[in-house]
Design a protein around this motif. Structure first.
Motif, PDB file in Angstrom:
ATOM      1  N   PHE A 256       3.091   3.199  -5.636  1.00 37.25           N
ATOM      2  CA  PHE A 256       1.806   3.548  -5.047  1.00 37.25           C
ATOM      3  C   PHE A 256       1.144   2.416  -4.272  1.00 37.25           C
ATOM      4  O   PHE A 256       0.081   2.609  -3.692  1.00 37.25           O
ATOM      5  N   GLU A 257       1.720   1.231  -4.269  1.00 32.86           N
ATOM      6  CA  GLU A 257       1.149   0.119  -3.526  1.00 32.86           C
ATOM      7  C   GLU A 257       1.300   0.359  -2.030  1.00 32.86           C
ATOM      8  O   GLU A 257       2.338   0.822  -1.565  1.00 32.86           O
ATOM      9  N   GLU A 258       0.256   0.054  -1.287  1.00 32.39           N
ATOM     10  CA  GLU A 258       0.276   0.247   0.162  1.00 32.39           C
ATOM     11  C   GLU A 258       1.099  -0.850   0.824  1.00 32.39           C
ATOM     12  O   GLU A 258       0.994  -2.018   0.483  1.00 32.39           O
ATOM     13  N   ARG A 259       1.898  -0.477   1.804  1.00 30.43           N
ATOM     14  CA  ARG A 259       2.721  -1.409   2.564  1.00 30.43           C
ATOM     15  C   ARG A 259       2.112  -1.628   3.947  1.00 30.43           C
ATOM     16  O   ARG A 259       1.529  -0.723   4.525  1.00 30.43           O
TER      17      ARG A 259
ATOM     18  N   LYS B 269      -6.517  -2.176   2.206  1.00 31.72           N
ATOM     19  CA  LYS B 269      -5.461  -1.677   1.322  1.00 31.72           C
ATOM     20  C   LYS B 269      -4.113  -2.335   1.587  1.00 31.72           C
ATOM     21  O   LYS B 269      -3.292  -2.437   0.689  1.00 31.72           O
ATOM     22  N   ILE B 270      -3.882  -2.770   2.827  1.00 31.77           N
ATOM     23  CA  ILE B 270      -2.565  -3.295   3.183  1.00 31.77           C
ATOM     24  C   ILE B 270      -2.552  -4.797   3.448  1.00 31.77           C
ATOM     25  O   ILE B 270      -1.498  -5.372   3.681  1.00 31.77           O
ATOM     26  N   VAL B 271      -3.709  -5.440   3.382  1.00 31.35           N
ATOM     27  CA  VAL B 271      -3.765  -6.856   3.718  1.00 31.35           C
ATOM     28  C   VAL B 271      -2.992  -7.720   2.712  1.00 31.35           C
ATOM     29  O   VAL B 271      -2.393  -8.729   3.093  1.00 31.35           O
ATOM     30  N   ASP B 272      -2.981  -7.324   1.441  1.00 28.19           N
ATOM     31  CA  ASP B 272      -2.245  -8.112   0.445  1.00 28.19           C
ATOM     32  C   ASP B 272      -0.753  -8.131   0.750  1.00 28.19           C
ATOM     33  O   ASP B 272      -0.090  -9.160   0.630  1.00 28.19           O
ATOM     34  N   ASP B 273      -0.218  -6.992   1.160  1.00 27.34           N
ATOM     35  CA  ASP B 273       1.202  -6.943   1.509  1.00 27.34           C
ATOM     36  C   ASP B 273       1.477  -7.782   2.754  1.00 27.34           C
ATOM     37  O   ASP B 273       2.496  -8.458   2.838  1.00 27.34           O
ATOM     38  N   LEU B 274       0.556  -7.769   3.710  1.00 30.73           N
ATOM     39  CA  LEU B 274       0.705  -8.581   4.924  1.00 30.73           C
ATOM     40  C   LEU B 274       0.765 -10.067   4.578  1.00 30.73           C
ATOM     41  O   LEU B 274       1.620 -10.800   5.079  1.00 30.73           O
TER      42      LEU B 274
END
Length: 142
Positions: free
Chosen positions: A52-55, A70-75
């Motif tokens: 469920f983590e956003e990519r 929502k996606i900045v951590d993955d970035l």
């Protein structure tokens, strides 16, 4: 005093070492059953979190600016932007929200749930020698 005569007592038998299969015998072994349940719960929760983590995708970043939080951590974690040039970063992320100096740009992240509404979170990108050297989150006061 130690005597030289042999003892008439029978020697105590040595305890038989456990075999590998005995460690995986879960019948009537509550400790192993609890361990198996906790291990299974850990695997399931990790899998659900990953699912469920956003990519990060360039399309979502550019077309949905209000959901960037929502996606900045993955970035940041994927380190996609490190050692990229400024034109390459702008091509991937679009025009920055703010250009603080020649070497620092900020992107707004949208409305994340916050307790303190005075500060807004931004993606902070710092360049050195025309390449990205630092990517992080920052709170910026207006």
């Amino acid at each position: 005093m130690i005597s030289d005569k042999p003892s008439l007592e029978k020697p105590t038998p040595r305890k038989k070492p456990k075999q590998l299969k005995d460690y995986f015998d879960f019948r009537n072994n509550q400790v192993n059953q609890i361990g198996l349940i906790l291990f299974s719960a850990f695997i399931i929760s990790t899998s659900i979190h990953f699912f469920f983590e956003e990519r990060f995708t360039e399309k979502q970043w550019q077309t949905q600016p209000m959901t960037r939080h929502k996606i900045v951590d993955d970035l940041i974690d994927s380190r996609v932007l490190l050692n990229k040039s400024k034109p390459n970063v702008i091509k991937r992320l679009g025009q920055p929200s703010y250009i603080l100096t020649k070497d620092i740009i900020l992107y707004e992240l949208g409305l994340a749930p916050q307790f303190n509404s005075d500060q807004v979170e931004h993606l902070y990108i710092e360049f050195s020698n025309e390449k990205v050297s630092k990517v992080s989150l920052t709170l910026y006061d207006y």
